[in-house]
Design a protein around this motif. Sequence first.
Motif, PDB file in Angstrom:
ATOM      1  N   SER A  77       0.852  -1.195   0.000  1.00  0.00           N
ATOM      2  CA  SER A  77       0.000   0.000   0.000  1.00  0.00           C
ATOM      3  C   SER A  77       0.880   1.235   0.000  1.00  0.00           C
ATOM      4  O   SER A  77       2.027   1.210   0.446  1.00  0.00           O
ATOM      5  N   SER A  78       0.312   2.321  -0.534  1.00  0.00           N
ATOM      6  CA  SER A  78       1.038   3.577  -0.569  1.00  0.00           C
ATOM      7  C   SER A  78       0.051   4.693  -0.886  1.00  0.00           C
ATOM      8  O   SER A  78      -1.163   4.480  -0.904  1.00  0.00           O
ATOM      9  N   SER A  79       0.586   5.869  -1.114  1.00  0.00           N
ATOM     10  CA  SER A  79      -0.206   7.012  -1.560  1.00  0.00           C
ATOM     11  C   SER A  79       0.548   7.684  -2.700  1.00  0.00           C
ATOM     12  O   SER A  79       1.776   7.600  -2.765  1.00  0.00           O
ATOM     13  N   SER A  80      -0.129   8.345  -3.511  1.00  0.00           N
ATOM     14  CA  SER A  80       0.241   8.909  -4.808  1.00  0.00           C
ATOM     15  C   SER A  80       1.727   8.946  -5.173  1.00  0.00           C
ATOM     16  O   SER A  80       2.146   8.221  -6.092  1.00  0.00           O
ATOM     17  N   PRO A  81       2.590   9.754  -4.511  1.00  0.00           N
ATOM     18  CA  PRO A  81       4.005   9.759  -4.919  1.00  0.00           C
ATOM     19  C   PRO A  81       4.656   8.397  -4.747  1.00  0.00           C
ATOM     20  O   PRO A  81       5.531   8.015  -5.531  1.00  0.00           O
ATOM     21  N   GLY A  82       4.216   7.657  -3.725  1.00  0.00           N
ATOM     22  CA  GLY A  82       4.751   6.324  -3.496  1.00  0.00           C
ATOM     23  C   GLY A  82       4.357   5.353  -4.587  1.00  0.00           C
ATOM     24  O   GLY A  82       5.141   4.471  -4.970  1.00  0.00           O
ATOM     25  N   ILE A  83       3.134   5.481  -5.105  1.00  0.00           N
ATOM     26  CA  ILE A  83       2.697   4.633  -6.217  1.00  0.00           C
ATOM     27  C   ILE A  83       3.539   4.927  -7.455  1.00  0.00           C
ATOM     28  O   ILE A  83       3.886   4.023  -8.218  1.00  0.00           O
ATOM     29  N   SER A  84       3.893   6.195  -7.649  1.00  0.00           N
ATOM     30  CA  SER A  84       4.759   6.535  -8.781  1.00  0.00           C
ATOM     31  C   SER A  84       6.092   5.802  -8.674  1.00  0.00           C
ATOM     32  O   SER A  84       6.623   5.309  -9.675  1.00  0.00           O
ATOM     33  N   LEU A  85       6.634   5.724  -7.473  1.00  0.00           N
ATOM     34  CA  LEU A  85       7.890   5.005  -7.285  1.00  0.00           C
ATOM     35  C   LEU A  85       7.723   3.510  -7.530  1.00  0.00           C
ATOM     36  O   LEU A  85       8.667   2.831  -7.943  1.00  0.00           O
ATOM     37  N   ILE A 102      -2.655  -3.939  -4.736  1.00  0.00           N
ATOM     38  CA  ILE A 102      -1.958  -2.676  -4.492  1.00  0.00           C
ATOM     39  C   ILE A 102      -2.993  -1.673  -4.001  1.00  0.00           C
ATOM     40  O   ILE A 102      -4.017  -1.455  -4.652  1.00  0.00           O
ATOM     41  N   ILE A 103      -2.743  -1.062  -2.859  1.00  0.00           N
ATOM     42  CA  ILE A 103      -3.642  -0.052  -2.302  1.00  0.00           C
ATOM     43  C   ILE A 103      -3.068   1.332  -2.566  1.00  0.00           C
ATOM     44  O   ILE A 103      -1.893   1.586  -2.270  1.00  0.00           O
ATOM     45  N   ASP A 121      -5.127  10.684  -9.300  1.00  0.00           N
ATOM     46  CA  ASP A 121      -4.312   9.571  -9.793  1.00  0.00           C
ATOM     47  C   ASP A 121      -5.077   8.706 -10.793  1.00  0.00           C
ATOM     48  O   ASP A 121      -4.634   7.600 -11.139  1.00  0.00           O
ATOM     49  N   TYR A 122      -6.223   9.183 -11.258  1.00  0.00           N
ATOM     50  CA  TYR A 122      -7.063   8.389 -12.153  1.00  0.00           C
ATOM     51  C   TYR A 122      -6.320   7.990 -13.424  1.00  0.00           C
ATOM     52  O   TYR A 122      -6.327   6.815 -13.818  1.00  0.00           O
ATOM     53  N   PHE A 123      -5.692   8.967 -14.060  1.00  0.00           N
ATOM     54  CA  PHE A 123      -4.934   8.662 -15.285  1.00  0.00           C
ATOM     55  C   PHE A 123      -3.868   7.597 -15.004  1.00  0.00           C
ATOM     56  O   PHE A 123      -3.708   6.636 -15.757  1.00  0.00           O
ATOM     57  N   GLN A 124      -3.119   7.802 -13.924  1.00  0.00           N
ATOM     58  CA  GLN A 124      -2.032   6.884 -13.591  1.00  0.00           C
ATOM     59  C   GLN A 124      -2.559   5.460 -13.408  1.00  0.00           C
ATOM     60  O   GLN A 124      -1.978   4.502 -13.911  1.00  0.00           O
ATOM     61  N   ALA A 125      -3.681   5.325 -12.715  1.00  0.00           N
ATOM     62  CA  ALA A 125      -4.202   3.996 -12.397  1.00  0.00           C
ATOM     63  C   ALA A 125      -4.823   3.311 -13.607  1.00  0.00           C
ATOM     64  O   ALA A 125      -4.650   2.106 -13.811  1.00  0.00           O
TER      65      ALA A 125
END
Length: 356
Positions: A77-85, A102-103, A121-125
Amino acid sequence: MSEKVLMKGNEAIGEAAIRANCKCFFGYPITPQTEVAAYMAKKMPTIGRVFLQAESEIAAVNMVYGAAGTGVRCMTSSSSPGISLKAEGISYLAGAELPCVIINIVRGGPGLGGIQPAQSDYFQATKGGAHGDFHMPVYAPSSIQEMVDLIQEAFDVADEYRTPCMIMGDGMLGQMMEPVEFKENLKKRDLPEKTWAANGRMGRAHHNVINSLFLKTEALEEHNNHLGRKYAAIKEKEVKYELMNTEDADLILVAYGTTARICKNVIKLAKEKGVKLGLVRPITLWPYPQEAFDLTIGNTKHGYLTVEMSMGQMVEDVRLSVEGRKPVHFYGRSGGMIPTPDEILVKALEIVGGNK
């Protein structure tokens, strides 16, 4: 029926994952999802399962790759910048066809942004989120109860299709508290045996190898075609959405997650003014519920109003689904700002022309 308990969203995620037989959790703290890791750190070792706080988000997602390769259920699990990593690792997971969950508890951006709720983060996901031709199922719960139920769904879908799955909430869902029931009677899937897992020979004449590298172009193209067939099956069978008051509407709102909860209140406010609003609520953001628009397109006089906690991302999928048959409008707040029912209502009344 089991009793309801009052839990914070992030902690309910952890408990739901444990009950879904998650064996390993690898993560790294980042607001507003840190309590997921904290809950797993407290609970997992007491029941003989693995919790490990990695040295970084990159390390965490690659630990998921290793654990998932052995066939056990695992989560990060993570939050936005962490998901980018984690993006490179997510692409590797998809390429190697490794199931995991993945959360992402979304915060405002871009960059470090802020720690308040967002849907940016819609586009990213939904548009890949990393390199290569791949998709992953993305679930967007609008309550803690739904988030808990979708954890089990995500693990099952991950195992059935050998794919990473994402639960995408926002900071509000992660931090708020609601009564939640951990249901024992959720529909069980007939899941395939994990004969592909790299867990020793297990009586086989060969070792299984987990890999996403294809040096021959013909082999990589065939792998992409194989993945494409899998994604087509997911699009056919795994779409989820909710319709509310869409049989005869002046305007249909389109929203997901926390924003959809707000829009349900807008529908009540509009009714007091003699305006009929409906709601299309996507529960899967990928695959996107295009059929919801085919079902409702003839029932709305003034088209659709997409409401998001972003500068306008899902609105593109709404336009693609509507295919120019009706107008598509947008209202959004960003940077952690949450739209209020009154301001959404003002926008809706502006579109329909006051009291019609």
